[in-house]
Design a protein around this motif. Structure first.
Motif, PDB file in Angstrom:
ATOM      1  N   LYS A   2      -5.399   3.452 -10.642  1.00  0.00           N
ATOM      2  CA  LYS A   2      -4.148   2.736 -10.389  1.00  0.00           C
ATOM      3  C   LYS A   2      -3.301   2.638 -11.651  1.00  0.00           C
ATOM      4  O   LYS A   2      -2.085   2.595 -11.575  1.00  0.00           O
ATOM      5  CB  LYS A   2      -4.439   1.331  -9.863  1.00  0.00           C
ATOM      6  N   ASN A  21      -6.631   7.418  -1.965  1.00  0.00           N
ATOM      7  CA  ASN A  21      -5.306   7.168  -1.406  1.00  0.00           C
ATOM      8  C   ASN A  21      -4.576   6.011  -2.087  1.00  0.00           C
ATOM      9  O   ASN A  21      -3.400   5.788  -1.845  1.00  0.00           O
ATOM     10  CB  ASN A  21      -5.388   6.937   0.102  1.00  0.00           C
ATOM     11  N   GLN A  22      -5.267   5.252  -2.956  1.00  0.00           N
ATOM     12  CA  GLN A  22      -4.641   4.160  -3.701  1.00  0.00           C
ATOM     13  C   GLN A  22      -4.252   4.569  -5.122  1.00  0.00           C
ATOM     14  O   GLN A  22      -3.648   3.795  -5.857  1.00  0.00           O
ATOM     15  CB  GLN A  22      -5.574   2.952  -3.761  1.00  0.00           C
ATOM     16  N   THR A  24      -2.383   6.033  -8.276  1.00  0.00           N
ATOM     17  CA  THR A  24      -1.002   6.295  -8.697  1.00  0.00           C
ATOM     18  C   THR A  24      -0.987   7.074 -10.009  1.00  0.00           C
ATOM     19  O   THR A  24       0.058   7.438 -10.504  1.00  0.00           O
ATOM     20  CB  THR A  24      -0.216   4.986  -8.892  1.00  0.00           C
ATOM     21  N   CYS A  25      -2.172   7.308 -10.567  1.00  0.00           N
ATOM     22  CA  CYS A  25      -2.289   7.909 -11.893  1.00  0.00           C
ATOM     23  C   CYS A  25      -3.436   8.923 -11.891  1.00  0.00           C
ATOM     24  O   CYS A  25      -4.505   8.652 -11.366  1.00  0.00           O
ATOM     25  CB  CYS A  25      -2.562   6.791 -12.897  1.00  0.00           C
ATOM     26  N   LYS A  56       0.403  16.845  -7.391  1.00  0.00           N
ATOM     27  CA  LYS A  56       1.658  16.359  -6.785  1.00  0.00           C
ATOM     28  C   LYS A  56       1.798  16.839  -5.342  1.00  0.00           C
ATOM     29  O   LYS A  56       2.293  16.115  -4.486  1.00  0.00           O
ATOM     30  CB  LYS A  56       2.863  16.823  -7.611  1.00  0.00           C
ATOM     31  N   MET A  59      -1.250  14.974  -3.401  1.00  0.00           N
ATOM     32  CA  MET A  59      -1.261  13.515  -3.529  1.00  0.00           C
ATOM     33  C   MET A  59       0.094  13.038  -4.055  1.00  0.00           C
ATOM     34  O   MET A  59       0.218  12.658  -5.214  1.00  0.00           O
ATOM     35  CB  MET A  59      -2.386  13.082  -4.476  1.00  0.00           C
ATOM     36  N   PRO A  60       1.140  13.057  -3.230  1.00  0.00           N
ATOM     37  CA  PRO A  60       2.483  12.719  -3.704  1.00  0.00           C
ATOM     38  C   PRO A  60       2.620  11.285  -4.227  1.00  0.00           C
ATOM     39  O   PRO A  60       3.554  10.998  -4.964  1.00  0.00           O
ATOM     40  CB  PRO A  60       3.371  12.952  -2.478  1.00  0.00           C
ATOM     41  N   HIS A  61       1.687  10.407  -3.905  1.00  0.00           N
ATOM     42  CA  HIS A  61       1.734   9.029  -4.399  1.00  0.00           C
ATOM     43  C   HIS A  61       1.305   8.928  -5.864  1.00  0.00           C
ATOM     44  O   HIS A  61       1.531   7.910  -6.502  1.00  0.00           O
ATOM     45  CB  HIS A  61       0.877   8.106  -3.520  1.00  0.00           C
ATOM     46  N   VAL A  62       0.728   9.981  -6.424  1.00  0.00           N
ATOM     47  CA  VAL A  62       0.359   9.999  -7.844  1.00  0.00           C
ATOM     48  C   VAL A  62       1.593  10.417  -8.639  1.00  0.00           C
ATOM     49  O   VAL A  62       2.121  11.510  -8.458  1.00  0.00           O
ATOM     50  CB  VAL A  62      -0.827  10.949  -8.115  1.00  0.00           C
ATOM     51  N   SER A  63       2.051   9.514  -9.505  1.00  0.00           N
ATOM     52  CA  SER A  63       3.280   9.796 -10.255  1.00  0.00           C
ATOM     53  C   SER A  63       3.097   9.723 -11.765  1.00  0.00           C
ATOM     54  O   SER A  63       3.996  10.056 -12.510  1.00  0.00           O
ATOM     55  CB  SER A  63       4.385   8.822  -9.830  1.00  0.00           C
TER      56      SER A  63
END
Length: 105
Positions: A2, A21-22, A24-25, A56, A59-63
């Motif tokens: 996260k 799925n949680q 972000t990193c 990316k 897992m598009p939620h990883v920014s």
């Protein structure tokens, strides 16, 4: 993860640290070999760019992307820079210390 971990131990102690799925990193560690025979070959940069593209996509939620990889010789370089700055600061104050800096050991 996260958040960006500060040490590789934070990553290794949990398996996985959080549900995928949680996340972000994404963190990278030792993505390229530091062997003398590979000196000058920028394999790490190529691999990281390739993996970031794939992450990316999947897992598009990883920014956020970071590396915790060691930098060979960094500690020796840092200590020499801090030591020279410490000597400069002592000279500026007009005090000479015969004891080594207690900032790092």
């Amino acid at each position: 993860m996260k958040i960006v971990a500060q040490t590789i131990q934070e990553v290794l102690w949990d398996n996985p640290p959080i549900p995928e799925n949680q996340a972000t990193c994404a963190l990278f560690y030792s993505i390229s070999s530091t062997q003398p025979g590979l000196a000058g070959i920028n394999l790490g940069k190529f691999l990281i760019k390739r993996v970031i593209t794939l992450v990316k996509k999947d897992m598009p939620h990883v920014s956020k992307f970071a590396t915790l990889s060691p930098i060979p010789g960094f500690m020796q370089w840092l200590i020499s820079k801090l030591s020279s700055q410490s000597r400069f600061a002592e000279d500026e104050r007009g005090t000479q210390s015969n004891s080594p800096s207690s900032t790092f050991s």
